[in-house]
Design a protein around this motif. Structure first.
Motif, mmCIF file in Angstrom:
data_model
loop_
_atom_site.group_PDB
_atom_site.id
_atom_site.type_symbol
_atom_site.label_atom_id
_atom_site.label_comp_id
_atom_site.label_asym_id
_atom_site.label_seq_id
_atom_site.Cartn_x
_atom_site.Cartn_y
_atom_site.Cartn_z
ATOM 1 N N THR A 559 14.362 -12.238 -0.483
ATOM 2 C CA THR A 559 13.939 -11.797 0.848
ATOM 3 C C THR A 559 14.369 -12.800 1.909
ATOM 4 O O THR A 559 14.851 -12.420 2.987
ATOM 5 C CB THR A 559 12.409 -11.607 0.886
ATOM 6 O OG1 THR A 559 12.050 -10.545 0.011
ATOM 7 C CG2 THR A 559 11.935 -11.286 2.291
ATOM 8 N N THR A 564 15.514 -9.748 4.846
ATOM 9 C CA THR A 564 14.909 -8.406 4.814
ATOM 10 C C THR A 564 13.382 -8.523 4.794
ATOM 11 O O THR A 564 12.725 -8.078 3.844
ATOM 12 C CB THR A 564 15.409 -7.624 3.587
ATOM 13 O OG1 THR A 564 15.242 -8.436 2.411
ATOM 14 C CG2 THR A 564 16.874 -7.252 3.736
ATOM 15 N N GLY A 567 9.610 -7.694 3.012
ATOM 16 C CA GLY A 567 10.114 -7.677 1.662
ATOM 17 C C GLY A 567 9.103 -8.095 0.614
ATOM 18 O O GLY A 567 7.962 -7.612 0.598
ATOM 19 N N THR A 573 4.557 -4.984 -2.406
ATOM 20 C CA THR A 573 5.971 -4.874 -2.768
ATOM 21 C C THR A 573 6.277 -5.711 -3.993
ATOM 22 O O THR A 573 7.056 -5.314 -4.864
ATOM 23 C CB THR A 573 6.857 -5.326 -1.593
ATOM 24 O OG1 THR A 573 6.499 -4.600 -0.423
ATOM 25 C CG2 THR A 573 8.333 -5.081 -1.883
ATOM 26 N N GLU A 580 11.953 -1.645 -3.517
ATOM 27 C CA GLU A 580 12.479 -2.635 -2.573
ATOM 28 C C GLU A 580 13.826 -3.176 -3.043
ATOM 29 O O GLU A 580 14.752 -3.361 -2.234
ATOM 30 C CB GLU A 580 11.476 -3.789 -2.415
ATOM 31 C CG GLU A 580 11.942 -4.929 -1.516
ATOM 32 C CD GLU A 580 11.992 -4.563 -0.049
ATOM 33 O OE1 GLU A 580 12.463 -5.397 0.754
ATOM 34 O OE2 GLU A 580 11.568 -3.442 0.314
ATOM 35 N N VAL A 584 17.166 -2.920 -0.801
ATOM 36 C CA VAL A 584 17.891 -4.124 -0.373
ATOM 37 C C VAL A 584 19.333 -4.082 -0.875
ATOM 38 O O VAL A 584 20.237 -4.586 -0.219
ATOM 39 C CB VAL A 584 17.179 -5.401 -0.881
ATOM 40 C CG1 VAL A 584 18.022 -6.638 -0.630
ATOM 41 C CG2 VAL A 584 15.831 -5.556 -0.191
ATOM 42 N N SER A 593 20.828 -6.157 4.142
ATOM 43 C CA SER A 593 21.002 -5.600 2.794
ATOM 44 C C SER A 593 22.395 -5.917 2.269
ATOM 45 O O SER A 593 23.328 -6.203 3.031
ATOM 46 C CB SER A 593 20.777 -4.093 2.799
ATOM 47 O OG SER A 593 21.838 -3.439 3.480
#
Length: 843
Positions: A559, A564, A567, A573, A580, A584, A593
């Motif tokens: 993340t 992102t 995340g 998540t 996720e 991504v 991403s």
């Protein structure tokens, strides 16, 4: 196969067929070719078609189609069946094109000069002055110079076999690059067929083209600086712009890369301003100078017209040549040809009626269902009307529009284009076709040279007469078969071979810089992603991800690296990471991403395609294909894992070609500066997010091993230390070890070395702002004590010294990146502000 085609063609008896004569026999120029295709058979011919398509795709041959649901950069579609002409017939076509180009050149000189054709009644005044292509700012050009330098003409054969001119293209005639690429592909797939039929070569045409442009410079120097002015990557024929600039050795530039000062046009390069002698423009003339023509244009050069007036830059074709594309002029060409050349037109124009004349307008109204009606000014907004397809209401509406502005409309006869064999779904079928041929002024011999071939277009559907690439047309190579004594080409007599100056526009440098950054961003994301997926697949199903400290750390690091947020920093998540992870990896609309990084890498590559080799383009095509597969709706973690393996192989292949093939010029250095900056920042971020938090020994060793794997340094560590994993040793290898190409110190040192060899780099003066930041970062790394960085109190969970160290290094690297951007790529003055500088380079 031929018999089936013959039967089908007889059902279309109203068309002249290029392959089959009226007696049902194959025409002489087609005999060897038809026999070869018959021997191949449908299956092998279909395979050859696939080879042609693959070759063009790998070579990056594209055509941008606005509003296409499949997106920009559509692969170029080439039919493996050529359009064929005999040498004898082509000699007549060649004479006709030369005559027409000569005539149009004389008309152009007159319209912007004495205007005798208007004064003596050969051309109506309104026909010229009401047309958007007549630029009043262009006045009295040099009468001794030719104005029409390159010219394209669209030809079609009627039912009786007679050729007609459909369109004249004089503003920015496009297609010669595609014709060359078509021929290269056909020669590669059908080498024996091309050789045995003695297909005339088209490459000598390009030598004449280059020689002519070299003679246009007002300075008269031996090596004029020629720049191809492009409208940019979004334009439909940008591939051709890049291809021609690379093939001919011209610098590719956009309007923003050029500026006018003191009557000269200057190219903004990394090495300062460079005077331009000749512009080969691929921008419509009204968009070339927003100061004098269309003020809304963002792709032109402010002040270009003034530079042309002062004679300090030559433009091919000159501004104002679009007036010759007015189809209404065709109605007057026969009389003008007899007046100026004393002869009849060899190849007549399609029957044309200009609605500015009352009797012609009435004829159009009475026969509208048999005609094609056009606006005299061709652009994207003015599509032609096919009279046979208009309803009564639509026809009445059109008549009203014509009556309000009759000078702006013209009508032409529908021509039943000849048919030519086209491969449709593996079968030979008759399709209507149009030929585009090209001519260039040979200034050394004072005549026009015609390309022995050209670019043909046919339709995938039967009975379609409006053919263009944007409307779904299929391109075809054009073969002139039979031997012919090649014309002598005049070349420079100067045998002093000197290395040409390589110019790199600042914009091109910026794209290379970001291409390098997005390359490393993609690579580092893929490496970490693969480790995460491997760890995730091996994890205990009964244990939740949040309880797996190692996997949790890797997910939160992903993340951070991709940006992102939030995340995996969110608990919900982290508990269920699959959705996720897929997002991504495959969502191109999500900032940071993997798919978006790949898209931006490819986009920047497309913008500098003239700087990249053919093999490089084949790799980029494969990366683009894998990126499209990554974005499919049915993607899952299993398919992502396999696609990441393929992606990293091709990204590393790009890296290898970059190291092996690119000359050590500013373009190569900027690409690698971008790579090194991104690598050093992302390595710092990864180490900061994984190794600054204290944990038990087992977890730390697991994390260290995975971090070394993500930085391609695990094998190096084992060979250098031959011991169990130690934090101090890992940090030394990835931070301070300058022999390790994956270390931060190595990357920063490489940036310094690249900057030291960049143009305008201070050699014997104070460091540049970027150099100061890099020196400070490298000095901090060289002086740092690793044991100090990892020292903590027993009660502390965070290694504060290590965390602060990485914060400082990241800040210095980001500041250095900003300074590099400002030094080489930052936007300059407003578009309408002329260049302001105390001293211009000497000319």
């Amino acid at each position: 196969m031929i018999e089936t085609y013959n039967t089908q063609q007889q059902d279309l008896g109203q068309f002249y067929d290029e392959l089959i004569g009226p007696n049902g026999q194959v025409r002489p120029q087609w005999e060897k070719i038809a026999a070869s295709f018959y021997t191949l058979g449908p299956a092998q011919l279909k395979q050859k078609a696939a080879e042609v398509a693959q070759l063009l795709r790998e070579n990056g041959v594209t055509y941008n189609t606005y509003g296409d649901p499949d997106g920009m950069n559509r692969p170029w579609n080439l039919d493996p069946i050529p359009m064929v002409f005999s040498t004898q017939e082509w000699e007549f076509i060649e004479r006709g094109i030369k005559q027409r180009a000569t005539l149009l050149n004389l008309i152009l000189k007159d319209l912007y000069g004495p205007k005798k054709l208007i004064q003596e009644g050969f051309l109506p005044l309104e026909l010229i002055y009401r047309h958007g292509g007549f630029l009043r700012q262009v006045d009295k050009p040099d009468e001794d110079k030719d104005l029409l330098i390159n010219y394209a003409v669209d030809l079609a054969r009627g039912p009786e076999g007679k050729l007609w001119v459909l369109h004249d293209r004089t503003d920015t005639p496009s297609g010669i690059g595609y014709a060359l690429e078509n021929r290269a592909a056909m020669t590669r797939v059908f080498p024996a067929l091309v050789r045995d039929n003695k297909v005339q070569k088209i490459t000598p045409y390009f030598q004449v083209f280059k020689n002519t442009l070299s003679t246009l410079s007002s300075g008269g120097g031996e090596n004029p600086r020629i720049v191809l002015l492009s409208s940019g990557p979004a334009y439909r024929t940008y591939f051709e712009h890049a291809y021609l600039s690379s093939f001919l050795g011209f610098t590719l530039a956009l309007g923003a890369d050029l500026t006018m000062s003191n009557g000269n046009i200057w190219l903004k390069t990394l090495d300062g301003l460079k005077k331009v002698d000749v512009l080969l423009r691929r921008v419509n003339d009204i968009y070339c100078d927003p100061l004098e023509f269309d003020a809304s244009s963002t792709i032109g050069i402010v002040g270009l017209m003034e530079a042309v007036r002062q004679g300090k830059v030559a433009v091919a074709n000159p501004l104002g040549t679009r007036i010759l594309e007015n189809p209404a002029i065709m109605a007057y060409l026969p009389q003008i040809c007899r007046h100026l050349l004393g002869e009849d037109l060899l190849i007549p124009s399609v029957s044309t009626w200009w609605c500015g004349q009352e009797d012609a307008r009435q004829h159009v109204f009475d026969n509208m269902h048999q005609l094609i009606i056009k606006n005299v000014y061709r652009d994207e907004r003015n599509a032609p009307y096919i009279g046979a397809e208009l309803s009564e209401e639509e026809a009445l509406k059109l008549k009203k529009e014509i009556s309000q502005n009759p000078c702006l409309y013209v009508a032409q006869n529908m021509v039943n284009f000849s048919t030519t064999p086209t491969l449709i779904h593996g079968n030979l079928e008759a399709r209507n076709a149009v030929l585009r041929s090209f001519a260039v002024r040979d200034t050394a011999n004072e005549e026009y040279v015609v390309m022995p071939g050209g670019l043909a277009r046919s339709s995938s559907k039967k009975g379609v007469f409006v053919l263009s690439r944007q409307s779904g047309g299929i391109s075809k190579d054009v073969w002139v078969v039979g031997s012919k004594v090649p014309e002598k080409i005049t070349v420079s007599t100067n045998h002093d071979v000197r290395q040409q100056e390589v110019l790199l526009p600042s914009r091109t440098g910026e794209h290379l810089f970001w291409m390098g950054r997005y390359l490393e961003r993609s690579l580092s994301t893929i490496r970490l992603f693969r480790i995460i997926l491997k760890k995730f697949n091996e994890s205990d199903n009964e244990q939740s991800v949040e309880k797996d400290d190692t996997l949790s750390t890797l997910l939160t690091t992903l993340t951070t690296l991709t940006g992102t947020q939030p995340g995996f920093n969110e608990h919900k998540t982290l508990v269920n990471p699959e959705k996720e992870l897929i997002d991504v990896a495959s969502n191109p609309k999500r900032v940071g991403s993997l798919s978006q990084s790949l898209e931006l890498f490819l986009s920047n590559g497309y913008s500098v395609r003239d700087r990249l080799s053919l093999d490089t383009w084949r790799i980029l095509d494969k990366i683009s294909f894998l990126d499209r597969k990554l974005k499919k709706d049915d993607v899952n973690l299993g398919s992502i894992y396999h696609r990441l393996d393929d992606l990293i192989v091709h990204l590393m292949a790009f890296n290898g070609l970059n190291l092996d093939n690119m000359t050590r010029e500013p373009s190569w250095r900027l690409l690698n500066i971008g790579r090194a900056i991104e690598t050093s920042i992302r390595t710092s971020l990864m180490l900061q997010n994984t190794l600054t938090i204290k944990s038990d020994e087992e977890k730390e060793k697991a994390i260290m091993e995975l971090v070394l794997m993500a930085n391609e340094s695990l094998v190096t560590y084992r060979y250098q230390y031959r011991s169990t994993l130690e934090l101090s040793a890992v940090l030394r290898l990835l931070i301070t070890e300058e022999r390790n190409p994956k270390s931060i110190a190595y990357q920063i040192a490489s940036i310094e070395e690249h900057l030291a060899n960049m143009p305008n780099h201070p050699q014997h003066s104070a460091l540049s702002p970027a150099g100061k930041k890099l020196l400070q970062a490298l000095t901090d790394i060289r002086l740092v004590e690793i044991d100090y960085l990892i020292a903590t109190q027993k009660s502390e969970v965070i290694r504060k010294n290590l965390n602060v160290f990485f914060e400082n290094i990241i800040q210095l690297l980001e500041a250095a990146a900003d300074h590099i951007y400002e030094d080489y790529f930052s936007p300059t003055q407003n578009q309408f502000a002329f260049l302001k500088t105390a001293k211009l380079p000497e000319i």
